[in-house]
Write an enzyme that holds these catalytic residues in place. Structure first.
Site, PDB file in Angstrom:
ATOM      1  N   HIS A  77       0.795  -1.216   0.088  1.00  0.00           N
ATOM      2  CA  HIS A  77      -0.106   0.060   0.029  1.00  0.00           C
ATOM      3  C   HIS A  77       0.698   1.161  -0.027  1.00  0.00           C
ATOM      4  O   HIS A  77       1.990   1.133   0.311  1.00  0.00           O
ATOM      5  CB  HIS A  77      -1.019   0.089   1.276  1.00  0.00           C
ATOM      6  CG  HIS A  77      -2.029  -1.073   1.214  1.00  0.00           C
ATOM      7  ND1 HIS A  77      -2.945  -1.214   1.957  1.00  0.00           N
ATOM      8  CD2 HIS A  77      -1.950  -2.383   0.646  1.00  0.00           C
ATOM      9  CE1 HIS A  77      -3.692  -2.260   1.836  1.00  0.00           C
ATOM     10  NE2 HIS A  77      -3.301  -2.828   1.131  1.00  0.00           N
ATOM     11  N   GLU A  79       1.208   3.650   2.101  1.00  0.00           N
ATOM     12  CA  GLU A  79       1.810   4.014   3.361  1.00  0.00           C
ATOM     13  C   GLU A  79       2.959   3.182   3.758  1.00  0.00           C
ATOM     14  O   GLU A  79       3.873   3.583   4.191  1.00  0.00           O
ATOM     15  CB  GLU A  79       0.491   3.777   4.314  1.00  0.00           C
ATOM     16  CG  GLU A  79      -0.397   4.991   4.679  1.00  0.00           C
ATOM     17  CD  GLU A  79      -1.670   4.552   3.502  1.00  0.00           C
ATOM     18  OE1 GLU A  79      -2.478   5.474   3.300  1.00  0.00           O
ATOM     19  OE2 GLU A  79      -1.539   3.548   2.954  1.00  0.00           O
ATOM     20  N   CYS A 107      -5.766   2.219   5.888  1.00  0.00           N
ATOM     21  CA  CYS A 107      -6.517   0.870   6.036  1.00  0.00           C
ATOM     22  C   CYS A 107      -6.039   0.588   7.578  1.00  0.00           C
ATOM     23  O   CYS A 107      -5.005   1.052   7.951  1.00  0.00           O
ATOM     24  CB  CYS A 107      -6.418  -0.028   4.942  1.00  0.00           C
ATOM     25  SG  CYS A 107      -4.800  -0.549   5.067  1.00  0.00           S
ATOM     26  N   CYS A 110      -2.229  -0.680   7.472  1.00  0.00           N
ATOM     27  CA  CYS A 110      -1.374   0.514   7.391  1.00  0.00           C
ATOM     28  C   CYS A 110      -1.428   1.730   8.707  1.00  0.00           C
ATOM     29  O   CYS A 110      -0.231   1.813   9.157  1.00  0.00           O
ATOM     30  CB  CYS A 110      -1.913   1.458   6.391  1.00  0.00           C
ATOM     31  SG  CYS A 110      -1.324   0.591   4.575  1.00  0.00           S
TER      32      CYS A 110
END
Length: 178
Positions: A77, A79, A107, A110
């Protein structure tokens, strides 16, 4: 912060969420960079269009965008990519004192990573609720119980084994750092 920004913040009820040292102009530059990184993800078809920037002392120390499709890594992701980049740049696993700017509210995975890295402040453009309405399958709006326990619980069975055996290893690790 100028009066126009103060008025906007007061009218939209976010003044209690912002720290005293918040500078909208500086933060806008960083969040715009996160949005640019989202477009890179979209343009390169790397993954869901999400970008993240990590800042320390008003300098970018890490950035990333979602790369789940091109890396074949479901954890790639924006992040996580930004944290890896920042940690390598700063040569530390602790990102205390850093701020995250993300195009999408992180999310749960993360958010956990950011917490573990020592991040205490996150700014984002799109809240989870908006994402849930537009992209239910990709949204981070699902609760922990729904995403992890209900979905994974049906496919992944967690069974503890040899807890006593591993305790020796954990104690050795603990003693190493005390």
């Amino acid at each position: 912060m100028d009066r126009g920004h103060q008025k906007f913040i007061k009218e939209h009820g976010v003044q209690k969420q912002l720290p005293l040292d918040f500078d909208l102009r500086v933060s806008t530059n960083f969040i715009q960079r996160a949005i640019q990184l989202s477009f890179i993800a979209l343009d390169q078809k790397d993954g869901y269009p999400s970008g993240s920037v990590i800042v320390k002392e008003n300098r970018v120390v890490g950035e990333g965008w979602n790369k789940i499709f091109t890396t074949f890594n479901p954890g790639a992701h924006a992040e996580t990519e930004a944290v890896e980049n920042a940690a390598r740049h700063l040569k530390t696993s602790s990102l205390r004192g850093c701020i995250v700017y993300s195009s999408v509210q992180p999310c749960i995975m993360c958010l956990t990573l950011l917490h573990n890295a020592g991040i205490e402040r996150i700014y984002y453009c799109i809240p989870r609720e908006t994402m849930a309405k537009q992209y239910p399958d990709f949204s981070a709006n699902f609760s922990f119980e729904k995403t992890v326990r209900e979905k994974m619980g049906k496919r992944v069975h967690e069974v503890p084994l040899l807890a006593d055996e591993i305790e020796l290893l954990l104690n050795a690790y603990k003693n190493l750092y005390n």
